[in-house]
Design a protein around this motif. Structure first.
Motif, short mmCIF file in Angstrom:
data_model
loop_
_atom_site.label_atom_id
_atom_site.label_comp_id
_atom_site.label_asym_id
_atom_site.label_seq_id
_atom_site.Cartn_x
_atom_site.Cartn_y
_atom_site.Cartn_z
N UNK A 78 0.81 -1.21 0.00
CA UNK A 78 0.00 0.00 0.00
C UNK A 78 0.84 1.26 0.00
N UNK A 79 1.88 1.28 0.83
CA UNK A 79 2.75 2.46 0.89
C UNK A 79 3.57 2.61 -0.38
N UNK A 80 4.05 1.49 -0.93
CA UNK A 80 4.79 1.57 -2.19
C UNK A 80 3.92 2.12 -3.30
N UNK A 81 2.63 1.79 -3.27
CA UNK A 81 1.72 2.35 -4.26
C UNK A 81 1.60 3.86 -4.12
N UNK A 82 1.57 4.35 -2.87
CA UNK A 82 1.54 5.80 -2.64
C UNK A 82 2.80 6.47 -3.17
N UNK A 83 3.94 5.80 -3.02
CA UNK A 83 5.22 6.41 -3.35
C UNK A 83 5.60 6.24 -4.82
N UNK A 84 5.34 5.05 -5.36
CA UNK A 84 5.84 4.72 -6.70
C UNK A 84 4.77 4.69 -7.77
N UNK A 86 0.43 3.16 -8.51
CA UNK A 86 -0.35 1.92 -8.34
C UNK A 86 0.01 0.86 -9.38
N UNK A 87 0.27 1.30 -10.62
CA UNK A 87 0.39 0.35 -11.71
C UNK A 87 1.56 -0.61 -11.52
N UNK A 88 2.75 -0.06 -11.27
CA UNK A 88 3.94 -0.91 -11.18
C UNK A 88 3.88 -1.82 -9.97
N UNK A 89 3.39 -1.30 -8.85
CA UNK A 89 3.33 -2.14 -7.65
C UNK A 89 2.27 -3.22 -7.79
N UNK A 90 1.15 -2.89 -8.41
CA UNK A 90 0.07 -3.87 -8.57
C UNK A 90 0.51 -5.01 -9.48
N UNK A 91 1.13 -4.69 -10.60
CA UNK A 91 1.59 -5.72 -11.53
C UNK A 91 2.69 -6.57 -10.90
N UNK A 92 3.57 -5.94 -10.13
CA UNK A 92 4.63 -6.69 -9.45
C UNK A 92 4.05 -7.70 -8.46
N UNK A 93 3.00 -7.31 -7.74
CA UNK A 93 2.40 -8.22 -6.77
C UNK A 93 1.76 -9.43 -7.47
N UNK A 94 1.19 -9.22 -8.65
CA UNK A 94 0.62 -10.35 -9.40
C UNK A 94 1.73 -11.32 -9.79
N UNK A 95 2.87 -10.79 -10.24
CA UNK A 95 3.99 -11.65 -10.66
C UNK A 95 4.51 -12.49 -9.49
#
Length: 525
Positions: A78-84, A86-95
């Motif tokens: 959640x915090x990484x999404x705020x900082x970096x 939503x798109x990159x963190x969300x796709x990374x979590x799926x991987x």
């Protein structure tokens, strides 16, 4: 802890048309389906997995390891999404989730399965918080109910289809396919999300500060706490040096975590959100929902397969009344909130129904019919449906838009923490009660020998007396689990009654103003 200058420039929420929101939500729906399907598919396969790999005493850890890792990872994602962004963190979590799924299917013993389930959980922690945070970024709270209704359309597929698929795989294929089945859906989610989330604003153009110290301390105290609840009274005595040592680690790491989070520029879990009364109450209620939900879903198939004689496929099918009830009340609640803007009654009604449903399950005996069990599921499902989306909406409405990822992560963290502790504690209750019943009738040797590698197929081959004894032991264990779960759920009513109605904000409010302060909350009542 990385020490970079943080970019604190506020990012305006993207303007999405109704059509664009629906297109974007298609990727979110697939990701949510991926997250929901996993536990639904795995639950009916657990009895067979334990029988194949052994380790009844570690049964709860197949779920606990997943939930624990997901719990730790949720506020971080959640915090990484705020900082970096939503798109990159969300796709990374799926991987990460997909890699864990493959390794789970390749597991050769219980230790490997638990470890790879933890890796899978690390990715899963970013799926649900990512879905909720993206939705919060593109739809204001006042209008979010109707779009949540669209999101809830995935629930019947996941919660009804998941157990059916899991049961079919267990009965007709190898249980390993309960994990491999995630791959085609996950690849589809990666592809769709890559394109549909492209409009979301990018962050982290400059250097950002990542709270690695806080993340490490968070992982430490959560893990130690779950180990206490899992090992206490089973692996080790409560007064043993191991348990006392874990308790000391938990307390010290938690205190250090609070100190760090109060001082760092970008805390992984901003403690300021807990100063808001409604956020704290909604988060606590989420904890209780997680405790009850994961406990019920984990141990109910044990009763259905061992006592009621259902196959793995049928035990998944028998969960339909709970899932349908949850879906209907969630849809109705979302529509009601969007239409009226009021939500306070839903947590109150939900906690009453959830506690009542759990209490009804605690009355089950070896002769309880499937029809009666289904009626109990309707009550429990209705209660959880009133609570799950509403508590998240209240939490998000209590935080400014710039911190919505961290707030969503914190609320999801509390729900997952409840699930982790719930499965761990209730798993110990279940295993101890089952073993005690067998020991009382047949001796300790029989208890350890018969329970460790029992499967539904093996149970059917036993003599009548031995089969009835094991069924009674399972019934006693499940009854104890739901009794404790009902007691915990009943405390939620006091919390729900304390929630105050605060008008749901639009994007203008969310952008221009901070979350309501305690005095603003009181004035709004």
């Amino acid at each position: 802890m990385t020490t970079y200058a943080a970019d604190t420039t506020p990012v305006a929420p993207p303007k999405f048309s109704h059509r664009e929101i629906l297109v974007t939500m298609s990727g979110l729906v697939i990701a949510m389906l991926l997250a929901m399907l996993d536990n639904m598919i795995v639950a009916p396969a657990l009895p067979t997995i334990v029988g194949d790999l052994g380790g009844l005493n570690h049964l709860a850890w197949v779920t606990t390891g997943y939930i624990l890792a997901s719990t730790v990872a949720t506020p971080i994602w959640g915090k990484l999404g705020d900082l970096l962004g939503r798109r990159i963190t969300f796709i990374s979590s799926i991987a990460v989730f997909l890699i864990g799924s493959v390794l789970c299917g390749l597991s050769q013993d219980m230790g490997q399965l638990i470890g790879f389930r933890a890796l899978q959980g690390l990715g899963a922690g970013g799926l649900m918080v990512g879905v909720m945070a993206v939705l919060a970024e593109i739809v204001p709270p006042r209008d979010r109910g109707k779009y949540q209704g669209v999101m809830m359309a995935v629930m019947p597929i996941a919660m009804i289809g998941g157990p059916l698929v899991g049961g079919f795989i267990t009965d007709n294929l190898s249980w390993r396919w309960a994990f491999y089945v995630n791959l085609p859906l996950g690849v589809a989610a990666l592809a769709v999300c890559w394109f549909t989330l492209a409009k979301l604003p990018r962050r982290g153009a400059g250097k950002v500060r990542i709270d690695w110290t806080g993340s490490a301390l968070l992982t430490t105290w959560i893990t130690a706490l779950v180990l206490i609840t899992s090992w206490g009274g089973t692996e080790y005595e409560w007064a043993s040096p191991q348990i006392i040592g874990l308790a000391v680690v938990t307390v010290l790491a938690f205190i250090a975590f609070v100190i760090v989070e109060r001082r760092v520029v970008e805390p992984i879990m901003p403690l300021s959100v807990f100063r808001n009364r409604n956020f704290t109450l909604a988060g606590t209620l989420s904890f209780i929902v997680g405790f009850a939900m994961f406990g019920g879903m984990t141990f109910l198939p044990q009763f259905q397969q061992f006592v009621q004689g259902a196959s793995a496929t049928n035990s998944g099918l028998l969960l339909m009344p709970m899932m349908i009830s949850m879906m209907v009340t969630s849809l109705a609640g979302g529509a009601l909130i969007s239409k009226t803007g009021h939500y306070r009654a839903l947590p109150i009604v939900g906690t009453v129904l959830m506690a009542a449903g759990l209490a009804l399950f605690a009355t089950m005996g070896t002769d309880t019919s499937k029809t009666l069990t289904s009626l109990y599921m309707v009550v429990l499902g209705a209660g959880m449906g009133c609570l799950m989306q509403t508590t998240m909406l209240i939490a998000q409405n209590s935080a400014p838009l710039r911190d919505v990822g961290a707030a969503t992560g914190a609320a999801t963290f509390l729900r997952n923490m409840g699930g982790s502790l719930g499965v761990s504690l209730l798993g110990s209750v279940y295993a101890n009660t089952l073993t005690d019943t067998i020991t009382a009738e047949a001796g300790s040797g029989a208890a350890s020998g018969s329970a460790a590698r029992m499967t539904p197929e093996l149970l059917r081959s036993l003599p009548d007396a031995a089969r009835h004894l094991f069924q009674q032991a399972v019934t006693d264990g499940v009854g104890a689990v739901f009794t404790w779960a009902a007691v915990i759920a009943a405390t939620g009513l006091l919390i729900a009654l304390a929630i105050r109605h605060v008008p749901l904000r639009g994007f203008a409010d969310a952008k221009e103003q901070p979350a309501p302060a305690e005095e603003q909350v009181a004035a709004a009542v």
